[in-house]
Motif scaffolding. Sequence first.
Motif, short mmCIF file in Angstrom:
data_model
loop_
_atom_site.label_atom_id
_atom_site.label_comp_id
_atom_site.label_asym_id
_atom_site.label_seq_id
_atom_site.Cartn_x
_atom_site.Cartn_y
_atom_site.Cartn_z
N ALA A 119 0.60 -1.08 0.00
CA ALA A 119 0.07 0.12 -0.37
C ALA A 119 0.71 1.50 0.00
CB ALA A 119 -1.26 0.22 1.20
N SER A 167 -1.46 5.36 0.98
CA SER A 167 -2.30 6.09 0.36
C SER A 167 -3.34 4.95 -0.23
CB SER A 167 -1.77 6.46 -1.10
OG SER A 167 -1.67 5.14 -2.35
N ILE A 168 -4.52 6.02 0.05
CA ILE A 168 -5.19 5.52 -0.18
C ILE A 168 -5.67 4.55 -1.62
CG2 ILE A 168 -8.24 5.64 -0.65
CD1 ILE A 168 -7.38 6.96 2.31
N ARG A 169 -4.82 4.68 -2.87
CA ARG A 169 -5.11 4.15 -3.73
C ARG A 169 -3.56 2.30 -3.95
NH1 ARG A 169 -4.59 6.55 -9.23
NH2 ARG A 169 -6.15 8.73 -9.49
N GLY A 170 -2.82 3.36 -2.59
CA GLY A 170 -2.69 2.02 -2.94
C GLY A 170 -2.87 0.96 -1.99
N ILE A 171 -3.68 1.49 -0.74
CA ILE A 171 -4.27 0.16 -0.02
C ILE A 171 -4.97 -0.73 -0.74
CG2 ILE A 171 -6.49 0.18 1.99
CD1 ILE A 171 -4.69 2.79 3.05
N PHE A 172 -6.53 0.34 -1.69
CA PHE A 172 -7.25 -0.63 -2.58
C PHE A 172 -6.43 -1.45 -3.06
CE2 PHE A 172 -10.09 2.33 -0.48
CZ PHE A 172 -10.74 1.60 0.05
N ASP A 173 -5.00 -1.14 -3.88
CA ASP A 173 -4.90 -1.91 -4.93
C ASP A 173 -3.40 -3.23 -4.13
OD1 ASP A 173 -5.17 -0.21 -6.83
OD2 ASP A 173 -3.37 0.92 -7.21
#
Lengths: 378, 270
Positions: free
Chosen positions: B78, B197-203
């Motif tokens: 993440a 990052s928020i995107r990193g978490i979801f990815d």
Amino acid sequence: MNFNLTKEQEMVRKLAQTFTANEVAPYAAEWDEAASFPMEAIRKAGKLGMMGMPFPRNYGGAGADYLSYIMTIEEISKGCASTGVIIQTHCALCAWPIFTYGTEAQKEKYLPGLLSGEKIGAFGLTEPNAGSDAAGLQTKAVDKGDHWLINGSKIFISNGAVADVFVIMAMTDKSKGTKGITAFILERGMPGFTIPKKEKKMGISASVTTELHFENVKVPKENLLGQIGKGFKVAMTSLDVGRLGIAAQALGIAQGAFDQTVDYMKSRKQFGRSLNKFQALAFEMADMKTRIDAARLLLYKATDRRERGLPSTVEAAQAKLFCSETAMYVTTKAVQFHGGYGYIKDYPVERMMRDAKITEIYEGTSEVMKMVISGSLF
Amino acid sequence: MAFKIVVCVKQVPDTNEIKIDPVKKTLIREGVPSILNPDDANALEAALQIKDELPETEVTVISMGPPQAKAMLTECMAMGADRAVLLSDRALGGSDTWATSNALAAGIQKLGGCDLIFAGQQAIDGDTAQVGPQIAEKLALPQVTYVSKIETVGSTAGESDTMTVVRALEDGYERIKVQIPCLITAIKALNEPRYMSIRGIFDALQKDVTVWQAADLGVDATEVGLDASPTNVYRSFTPVVKGRGQQITGDTDRELAVNLLQALKSKQIV
């Protein structure tokens, strides 16, 4: 019915907690005292994706769910309610209506900057003579053929002092009441658009709130947001999203003040024992904890309904009503339990109590929330 | 240009919140949050900064530990790591630094080697600072420990196979040009680790953590695990606090010597 967070939501909460502990909470008192906008923290939040959470990635959003967004506002507001409302106003009241009602060209022009946090958004509905009653708007937009001409003024505009992009409500046909309201996208620096006065407020001082003045502002035709005469709908549906954010802010304030009070009660000794050993006080803490948890369940339920695309106006109003009243109740008690120390600025509960009050007022007062809820009954 | 980078990370108890059992003299682990070892976060940040510059760079985090360590590896992804590998097997349990570095070196070889290995200076639970250097030895790579600054990597001035780093010592700094591939251990001063990052978490949660067992690594009980470990913890205890040292001062050498002699005599050392 499932009360478990997803792994994503758990990680987002952890990130928001770490971010708040490092970048927000240590500076909250300083920002409040100086009434200064926390630009550095907002830019950092933007880099992490927090200024565009519940928006798809193709416009630069983080592609997160609404509950992750709501929990982030909640966590940040535990440390600084001003920072919480800055993010919520930006997301719910500026980026959201542009995303929902904007043309493809408007979305491509405004969303990437907003959702990355490089641009800051604001929303203008309230006027001196139009608070809860939007039909009283006096800001006028006149169709001049190749542009709109806007005249009037707005008050109490959150983020006003720093925002780059504004969603503004103006009357295009006064005779039609709320059906004569139209939404426009304005940009800072348009000739005739001035931001004259910074309001001095009881709380949330770091979310610099201003007036907006429009004197013969020429707004390009392509900046009309949605349809002519549909601005009231743009405003009300944006406020539905906004109310979840304000409820989250209120919940964060309540939880933050509660946590501070638990710590204080364990360390503060009077009459030879620590405060938590006094059952009368401990029982009041039990009541507070129960109300906070009830508030959280109402908010998460309303958020879940929005996520699923179910009607959530009433649920959002209930959550906003209950979370904001819980914030006021808990922070007042928190100050009381801190005794004299609660009244001085060395302890954060003093600020939290001042910050809590606005949550019962803005984005629909508690009375307006009761109108919405009762209106669904009869 | 792009690099293949492996970052060695460890999940550790947050020692800021740790307590020692007064009777058993062991760490009380219940209720203590597990975190990414702080120096390892600096090591990962160093790798991610190279990836920021050279987006084709591939950053793999590798760890040895129990299955719970997957959560930490997901956090590393993440933050920006491309993939994560966990070496997890009962046969690896109880490994000391020698056995741990055997497993990690085998894991890195199974990954097909790499251009750069970053590791934290040391872990806050064991404080040995041995695993990074041992991995370098076992893979026959040059190593630079205690790195506080990375000045150049790779192609600068036409040299495609070196990096220049600053190494912090107690009494000064060394600027070292080292051949790539190599292993670098990072200290806190190297950088400020980024957040997830928020995107990193979801990815990150879309990706799996690759789990390898001892058999996958081709190592056996003579190289890894408790029995293969040449060292073991004999006793844990809280050291008794000693008195502070005393500084002897004097304006001249002679005065200094006289003052020292007096101090020694007063304590009946001489």
